[in-house]
Design a protein around this motif. Structure first.
Motif, PDB file in Angstrom:
ATOM      1  N   THR A 173     -15.247  -3.891  -3.706  1.00 21.07           N
ATOM      2  CA  THR A 173     -13.824  -3.482  -3.968  1.00 21.07           C
ATOM      3  C   THR A 173     -13.478  -2.380  -4.277  1.00 21.07           C
ATOM      4  OG1 THR A 173     -13.941  -5.824  -4.925  1.00 21.07           O
ATOM      5  CG2 THR A 173     -12.095  -4.568  -5.413  1.00 21.07           C
ATOM      6  N   CYS A 174     -12.344  -1.904  -3.830  1.00 24.36           N
ATOM      7  CA  CYS A 174     -11.789  -0.350  -4.063  1.00 24.36           C
ATOM      8  C   CYS A 174     -11.764  -0.400  -5.777  1.00 24.36           C
ATOM      9  CB  CYS A 174     -10.539  -0.196  -3.426  1.00 24.36           C
ATOM     10  SG  CYS A 174      -9.808   1.574  -3.983  1.00 24.36           S
ATOM     11  N   PRO A 175     -12.392   0.625  -6.354  1.00 29.15           N
ATOM     12  CA  PRO A 175     -12.144   0.937  -7.747  1.00 29.15           C
ATOM     13  C   PRO A 175     -10.691   1.368  -7.810  1.00 29.15           C
ATOM     14  CG  PRO A 175     -13.485   2.653  -6.805  1.00 29.15           C
ATOM     15  CD  PRO A 175     -12.930   1.554  -5.750  1.00 29.15           C
ATOM     16  N   GLN A 176     -10.041   1.758  -7.111  1.00 29.73           N
ATOM     17  CA  GLN A 176      -8.508   2.208  -7.373  1.00 29.73           C
ATOM     18  C   GLN A 176      -7.464   1.123  -7.254  1.00 29.73           C
ATOM     19  OE1 GLN A 176      -7.575   6.389  -6.347  1.00 29.73           O
ATOM     20  NE2 GLN A 176      -5.673   5.599  -5.021  1.00 29.73           N
ATOM     21  N   CYS A 177      -7.578   0.512  -6.390  1.00 33.11           N
ATOM     22  CA  CYS A 177      -6.500  -0.578  -5.796  1.00 33.11           C
ATOM     23  C   CYS A 177      -7.009  -1.997  -5.756  1.00 33.11           C
ATOM     24  CB  CYS A 177      -5.822  -0.198  -4.616  1.00 33.11           C
ATOM     25  SG  CYS A 177      -6.696  -0.748  -3.145  1.00 33.11           S
ATOM     26  N   ASN A 178      -8.281  -2.116  -6.106  1.00 30.00           N
ATOM     27  CA  ASN A 178      -8.976  -3.669  -5.931  1.00 30.00           C
ATOM     28  C   ASN A 178      -8.818  -4.182  -4.549  1.00 30.00           C
ATOM     29  OD1 ASN A 178      -9.840  -3.578  -8.665  1.00 30.00           O
ATOM     30  ND2 ASN A 178      -7.745  -4.169  -9.166  1.00 30.00           N
TER      31      ASN A 178
ATOM     32  N   GLU B  56     -14.568   3.964   2.116  1.00 24.30           N
ATOM     33  CA  GLU B  56     -13.168   4.423   2.263  1.00 24.30           C
ATOM     34  C   GLU B  56     -12.350   3.309   2.175  1.00 24.30           C
ATOM     35  OE1 GLU B  56     -10.094   7.139   4.781  1.00 24.30           O
ATOM     36  OE2 GLU B  56     -12.317   7.441   5.232  1.00 24.30           O
ATOM     37  N   CYS B  57     -11.027   3.270   1.320  1.00 23.29           N
ATOM     38  CA  CYS B  57     -10.250   1.968   1.244  1.00 23.29           C
ATOM     39  C   CYS B  57      -8.984   2.301   2.313  1.00 23.29           C
ATOM     40  CB  CYS B  57      -9.768   1.824   0.174  1.00 23.29           C
ATOM     41  SG  CYS B  57      -8.638   0.570  -0.188  1.00 23.29           S
ATOM     42  N   PRO B  58      -9.099   1.527   3.236  1.00 26.08           N
ATOM     43  CA  PRO B  58      -7.683   1.463   4.292  1.00 26.08           C
ATOM     44  C   PRO B  58      -6.414   1.459   3.695  1.00 26.08           C
ATOM     45  CG  PRO B  58      -8.998  -0.528   4.584  1.00 26.08           C
ATOM     46  CD  PRO B  58      -9.707   0.140   3.465  1.00 26.08           C
ATOM     47  N   LYS B  59      -6.397   0.784   2.485  1.00 23.58           N
ATOM     48  CA  LYS B  59      -5.263   0.496   1.744  1.00 23.58           C
ATOM     49  C   LYS B  59      -4.769   1.569   1.275  1.00 23.58           C
ATOM     50  CE  LYS B  59      -2.877  -2.933  -1.072  1.00 23.58           C
ATOM     51  NZ  LYS B  59      -3.072  -4.154  -2.005  1.00 23.58           N
ATOM     52  N   CYS B  60      -5.449   2.006   0.290  1.00 27.85           N
ATOM     53  CA  CYS B  60      -4.821   3.390  -0.713  1.00 27.85           C
ATOM     54  C   CYS B  60      -5.431   4.734  -0.372  1.00 27.85           C
ATOM     55  CB  CYS B  60      -5.202   3.062  -2.040  1.00 27.85           C
ATOM     56  SG  CYS B  60      -6.758   3.077  -2.737  1.00 27.85           S
ATOM     57  N   GLY B  61      -6.436   4.699   0.590  1.00 27.82           N
ATOM     58  CA  GLY B  61      -6.915   6.121   0.764  1.00 27.82           C
ATOM     59  C   GLY B  61      -8.041   6.517   0.157  1.00 27.82           C
TER      60      GLY B  61
END
Length: 76
Positions: free
Chosen positions: A4-9, A16-21
């Motif tokens: 899970t992305c630590p910034q936006c979950n 790399e998160c495709p949702k928040c970058g």
């Protein structure tokens, strides 16, 4: 391994998160040398040599990852 992305979950991501970058910042040996404190215990200098490390499969109390193998130290 995805996580899970630590910034936006957002889930799952790789590095790399495709949702928040958000991008994972990998630690390099240079980073470790700059940030790690020196050991608080005495260190020994070893001469260049080779030796066997691990234990024989028949040794009592041996862990499965202790295969006997040769280690070579090329410089001190």
């Amino acid at each position: 391994m995805p996580y899970t992305c630590p910034q936006c979950n957002h889930h799952p991501i790789q590095d790399e998160c495709p949702k928040c970058g958000w991008k994972e910042q990998l630690i390099t040996p240079k980073d470790i040398r700059q940030t790690a404190p020196p050991p608080s215990y005495p260190m020994a200098t070893l001469e260049a040599t080779d030796f066997e490390m691990g234990s024989a499969a028949s040794e009592a109390g041996r862990d499965p990852d202790e295969d006997l193998h040769r280690v070579t130290l090329t410089y001190s």
